[in-house]
Design an enzyme around this catalytic site. Structure first.
Site, PDB file in Angstrom:
ATOM      1  CG  ASP A 195      -5.010   5.198  -2.609  1.00 29.42           C
ATOM      2  OD1 ASP A 195      -6.087   4.849  -3.143  1.00 29.42           O
ATOM      3  OD2 ASP A 195      -4.710   4.903  -1.435  1.00 29.42           O
ATOM      4  CG  HIS A 238     -12.354   6.719  -5.405  1.00 28.89           C
ATOM      5  ND1 HIS A 238     -13.423   6.776  -4.547  1.00 28.89           N
ATOM      6  CD2 HIS A 238     -11.303   6.280  -4.659  1.00 28.89           C
ATOM      7  CE1 HIS A 238     -13.038   6.390  -3.338  1.00 28.89           C
ATOM      8  NE2 HIS A 238     -11.757   6.082  -3.387  1.00 28.89           N
ATOM      9  CG  ASP A 274     -13.753   4.617   0.589  1.00 29.08           C
ATOM     10  OD1 ASP A 274     -13.354   3.756   1.390  1.00 29.08           O
ATOM     11  OD2 ASP A 274     -13.004   5.166  -0.240  1.00 29.08           O
ATOM     12  NE  ARG A 323      -4.786  -0.614  -2.165  1.00 27.98           N
ATOM     13  CZ  ARG A 323      -4.730   0.153  -1.088  1.00 27.98           C
ATOM     14  NH1 ARG A 323      -5.136   1.416  -1.139  1.00 27.98           N
ATOM     15  NH2 ARG A 323      -4.275  -0.336   0.054  1.00 27.98           N
ATOM     16  CG  ASP A 330      -9.043  -0.218  -0.859  1.00 25.33           C
ATOM     17  OD1 ASP A 330      -7.948  -0.487  -1.380  1.00 25.33           O
ATOM     18  OD2 ASP A 330      -9.386   0.944  -0.565  1.00 25.33           O
ATOM     19  CG  ASP A 354      -1.795   1.146   1.366  1.00 24.88           C
ATOM     20  OD1 ASP A 354      -1.805   1.980   0.434  1.00 24.88           O
ATOM     21  OD2 ASP A 354      -2.511   1.236   2.377  1.00 24.88           O
TER      22      ASP A 354
END
Ligand SMILES: *[C@@H]1O[C@H](CO)[C@@H](O)[C@H](O)[C@H]1NC(C)=O
Ligand SMILES: *[C@@H]1O[C@H](CO)[C@@H](O)[C@H](O)[C@H]1NC(C)=O
Ligand SMILES: *[C@@H]1O[C@H](CO)[C@@H](O)[C@H](O)[C@H]1NC(C)=O
Ligand SMILES: *[C@@H]1O[C@H](CO)[C@@H](O)[C@H](O)[C@H]1NC(C)=O
Length: 925
Positions: A595, A653, A406, A579, A519, A253
């Site tokens: 992101d 998003h 979300d 993701r 996610d 991440d």
């Protein structure tokens, strides 16, 4: 208020924790990468013990010896169907089982016949069809040949390495004494990180010591390398050797990830393409532990200049000759597991992807709605907010198919719950959306809040469902809910438990129109090493996290997929966004590039990132439209909506700290252009849907780099801003600020024609053209020789378009011909697998447009019909009328034909043929 505080705190944590480059290891900071990368070439201690060789109808089994350390490995080389070979190497008698990944392959690969060609003391040669493989005894090497051409070699540079499990002699001083070392003198691994490794404040206990596996593969006659996503980098892979770190595969991440970098991000698919104008070869390195990959292409390096000089001097100029000297060198280095590698001998890029899909599977065709426009934000605040977004899209006539929620919809980040105040009537909210033709997608992350009384946490504790730390206690990390634990998806019982949570009687207020977003499934752990789970955590079966890391996300989405299948009793195709992903994840989920930021550079890189993922078998890729972090200006917003309309997954998003930016909030001139972009997406939906059907049959990606469509054109090797949707649309969206033109490469040679989809202006396939653009322009071109089905009536969502009529766009090639396909089904169920669909082919030849069924036995009672046929590039004089002949009917119907004078190229429009899609027919001009 308290919630807001927590949110702010969390976003501070994530910003400060995650933007920092120093959070992530370099190769030099990773002990196994260091050990593998620093090996000296051409000193391989590995030899094949030929007397042990056994040749069966499908495989060669032979011992591989490490002569320096006196260790025996079992090597198996198998022939598989479809130009594929599999090489497996394991320790013959390991101290501890080595992990074999079961999750990437869709089933056991299908073996093929293998014939012995020759065998002597130093070489064994076997063949399958036109492919031959030569095993060389000492130093160990394997050479692959296809049609007698030398294609690839294993261990040609001598970088093969297999660190067998061994006893930790570092804690035993006597063993450190070289004189005392026993007869089977194992070479000491002196690397200080071999038995324990520290990174920042984190300690990896490494109880099993060094266990790396590594191998070099050299590809001959190849000039470029592609694949091995996910990296925020170019499509054609840059050289890493001596320049940067290797490409890294370790699902992480990485907030505000760096562009043009080989750093690991969320997903990993170890499929590499080595490509030259004559041949393309693929390698699939099936290992889910942390992996680094060095790449070096001779065409990128200086010695290529030397090569060209040599070629020039020696008068060797033909492509083939020149490429014979070119190589792509690769070096795969994994932390643990076994060597399990597949050689996909092509010979062209479309063959490689088909061969790979045969091993790892394809994406089932998505529900039709999933190809529409998705509106997401972190977060839509409450039910009123959701309904007002939906209403506002309608009020401003902008199509929308899905609204996303979300993490804030949950009750304090407890997944499978709803915030009792802000989402008090989720079922009614879903019904309201459904009545507007829309779906809901909600997020479900894999971390579980450690809160007593939370059913999921209680169940997991009571049944021992969590991953353990190195000491054997339940592992605790920090994520959105605060203190969290992580379900152990390696345990089949946990998998089926997790799947069951999606059922309508377990997931409160869920309906069959609610779909899923998984996610943070790398998994993300805010306070873990490199923002993930420590490698010495323990999974079911006593496997360490290090051994399975890159498949953690795949296992979560598989459980979700199974849950959604069960939820609808197998009647609805699941939709899941993930993701994190690994090879095989395409069977369950779409992915997005995580992101990103509202910056031009992020818009631009979304195209090569999605192309790389697409050629690695995952057809459904998108990037957050508008950018996740930061606020896009109007121009970037418009360009992003335009580019996103031509990528497979189309979702806007944004981060919780950004300004609201639903398209209807913009001033009319901006809003109109955003609407136009979304509408253009919807016009071409029948094409996208057809391409997904064809993906399911052939494994071909839906969007394709030019090298895949034009493999023998060396000029396209590094083109990544222009790409194709299927093989009929050439897309070159604007991705830079203030653009008044884009440079578009038109491939195919002077006989290939391309038509601008708005003006029908014609271009020839003769290379780069500077095409002027204004703010409304999306530079997209239809290839001459193709027929594209479209739907041109504007609706608020795709559901309402199901029975709408089609417009066929027939773009003629230089011979005045064209063809195309159209796939239709019920758009949501699996009935198509029982033959409930229509797969049609359209052919235009000798002035006759003919429609017929490709799959004769398949039927679907479609109500849709054809309202218009547009023929572009018609060179003869226009007829006054066309004649329609419907099969099985005697009458010939006269149809009016008009000349479309508004377009730049001669265009005929045949109005209202009004034939049903279920009929077969022909129209003669
Ligand atoms: C290696 O091969 C030998 C001989 O066939 C066999 O006995 C042994 O079980 C194999 N080792 C592994 C780990 O499969
Ligand atoms: C559903 O729609 C009705 C009618 O528009 C509205 O009154 C109600 O508030 C909506 N409820 C939810 C939960 O969206
Ligand atoms: C899918 O088809 C069904 C009829 O089979 C229709 O009711 C529904 O609206 C369609 N949905 C979409 C998204 O096209
Ligand atoms: C369509 O035309 C191309 C050549 O333009 C040809 O290669 C292809 O096979 C044709 N497809 C069908 C289904 O006729």
């Amino acid at each position: 208020m308290e919630l807001l505080k927590i949110l702010t705190l969390l976003s501070v944590i994530t910003y400060t924790f995650c933007v920092d480059h120093g959070n992530f290891k370099t190769c030099a900071q990773s002990s196994f990468c260091r050990r593998c990368r620093e090996m000296e070439p051409n000193k391989s201690p590995y030899v094949l013990n030929f007397p042990s060789a056994q040749i069966t109808p499908n495989s060669v089994h032979v011992e591989l010896w490490n002569n320096e350390e006196q260790v025996v490995f079992n090597l198996t080389l198998s022939a598989l169907v479809d130009n594929t070979f599999r090489l497996q190497v394991e320790e013959a008698s390991p101290l501890r089982d080595r992990f074999r990944s079961l999750y990437a392959l869709k089933s056991d690969p299908v073996l093929a016949q293998l014939e012995m060609v020759s065998r002597n003391e130093d070489e064994i040669t076997i063949k399958n069809g036109d492919n031959a493989v030569k095993l060389i005894r000492s130093p160990f090497r394997i050479d692959f040949f296809s049609d007698t051409e030398f294609v690839a070699s294993v261990n040609a540079r001598g970088l093969f390495k297999f660190e067998h499990y061994r006893k930790n002699d570092q804690s035993d001083p006597a063993a450190n004494d070289a004189e005392n070392a026993d007869a089977n003198s194992e070479k000491k691994i002196t690397d200080p990180g071999a038995w324990e490794e520290n990174f920042k404040s984190f300690r990896d206990s490494k109880p099993f010591g060094p266990s790396a596996v590594a191998m070099d593969i050299t590809f001959h006659g190849a000039s470029h390398a592609y694949g091995i996503p996910e990296h925020a980098d170019s499509l054609a892979l840059k050289d890493t050797k001596d320049k940067t770190d290797p490409f890294r595969h370790y699902n992480l991440d990485v907030f505000e990830y760096e562009l043009d970098s080989p750093m690991a991000i969320y997903g990993a698919i170890p499929l590499l393409y080595a490509h030259g104008p004559k041949r393309t070869t693929g390698v699939f390195w099936n290992n889910p532990s942390e992996t680094w990959i060095d790449i070096k292409s001779s065409s990128n390096s200086e010695n290529n200049v030397m090569n060209s000089i040599v070629n020039f001097v020696s008068g060797r100029s033909s492509d083939g000759e020149e490429n014979k000297d070119k190589t792509v060198e690769s070096h795969f280095m994994s932390e643990s597991g076994v060597i399990d590698v597949f050689f996909l001998l092509g010979p062209n890029p479309k063959d490689v992807i088909r061969e790979y899909a045969r091993l790892t599977g394809v994406s089932p065709i998505p529900q039709y709605f999933a190809l529409g426009y998705h509106q997401s934000r972190w977060n839509y605040n409450d039910e009123d907010d959701v309904m007002s977004v939906s209403d506002n899209f309608d009020n401003s006539d902008i199509p929308l198919d899905v609204i996303w929620l979300d993490i804030e919809y949950t009750d304090h980040k407890k997944y499978f719950t709803w915030d009792p105040i802000r989402f008090a009537h989720p079922r009614i909210m879903q019904q309201n959306l459904t009545s507007q033709g829309r779906k809901l997608v909600v997020i479900i992350d894999p971390h579980i809040k450690r809160e007593s009384g939370y059913f999921l946490h209680e169940d997991a504790l009571a049944n021992d469902y969590y991953v353990k730390n190195a000491e054997g206690a339940v592992y605790e990390g920090w994520c959105w809910p605060g203190s969290s634990s992580y379900l152990d998806f390696l345990n089949p019982v946990v998998m089926s438990y997790y799947s069951s949570l999606y059922s309508l009687d377990k997931f409160p207020e869920a309906t069959n129109d609610m779909y899923l977003w998984n996610d943070m499934n790398e998994p993300s752990v805010f306070n873990g090493p490199e923002i993930t789970m420590p490698k010495d955590c323990i999974h079911y079966g006593n496997w360490e996290h290090r051994e399975i890391h890159n498949t953690y996300g795949l296992l979560q989405v598989k459980a979700t997929y199974d849950g959604l299948i069960a939820r609808s009793k197998g009647t609805k195709r699941p939709f899941i966004l993930t993701r994190s992903f690994f090879a095989g994840s395409q069977r369950y989920a779409a992915m997005w590039t995580g992101d990103n930021s509202a910056e031009w550079s992020h818009l631009k890189i979304s195209i090569p990132m999605c192309l790389s993922v697409s050629i690695a078998g995952m057809p459904s890729c998108g990037a957050d439209v508008g950018g996740f972090f930061k606020n896009p200006d109007n121009e970037l917003m418009i360009r992003w909506y335009q580019a996103g309309a031509f990528l497979p997954f189309y979702r806007a998003h944004s981060h919780i700290d950004t300004k609201r930016r639903e398209p209807y909030l913009f001033p009319p001139e901006v809003r109109n252009l955003l609407r136009d972009a979304i509408r253009k997406r919807y016009v071409y939906l029948p094409l996208w849907y057809t391409l997904y059907h064809e993906h399911e049959i052939s494994g071909l990606p839906v969007i394709r780099p030019l090298f895949m469509e034009y493999p023998s054109d060396p000029a396209v090797s590094t083109i990544e801003s222009t790409y194709m949707v299927g093989s009929s649309l050439l897309c070159s969206p604007v991705t830079s600020a203030g653009a008044s033109s884009v440079d578009v490469y038109f491939p195919g040679g002077s006989d290939e024609l391309w038509y601008d989809i708005d003006t029908y202006k014609q271009y020839k396939g003769e290379g780069t053209v500077t095409v002027p653009v204004d703010m409304a322009k999306i530079p997209v071109f239809q290839k001459g020789g193709t027929i594209i089905p479209t739907k041109q009536r504007y609706r608020r969502s795709l559901t309402l378009t199901h029975d709408d009529p089609y417009t066929l766009i027939v773009a003629l090639d230089s011979k005045g011909e064209a063809n195309g396909t159209l796939y239709i089904d019920d758009n949501e169920s699996f009935e198509y697998q029982k033959g409930k669909y229509l797969y049609l082919s359209f052919t235009f030849k000798n002035n006759v447009l003919t429609a017929r069924r490709i799959d004769q036995d398949a039927t679907y009672p479609a109500n849709s019909w054809i309202e218009r046929v547009i023929v572009i590039g018609y060179s003869k004089s226009a007829p006054a009328a066309a004649s329609l002949k419907i099969d099985g009917k005697k009458d010939i119907i006269k149809l009016p034909v008009t000349l479309d004078e508004t377009r730049q190229h001669k265009t005929l429009v045949v109005k209202k043929p009004a034939v049903k899609m279920t009929q077969t027919w022909s129209i003669t001009l």
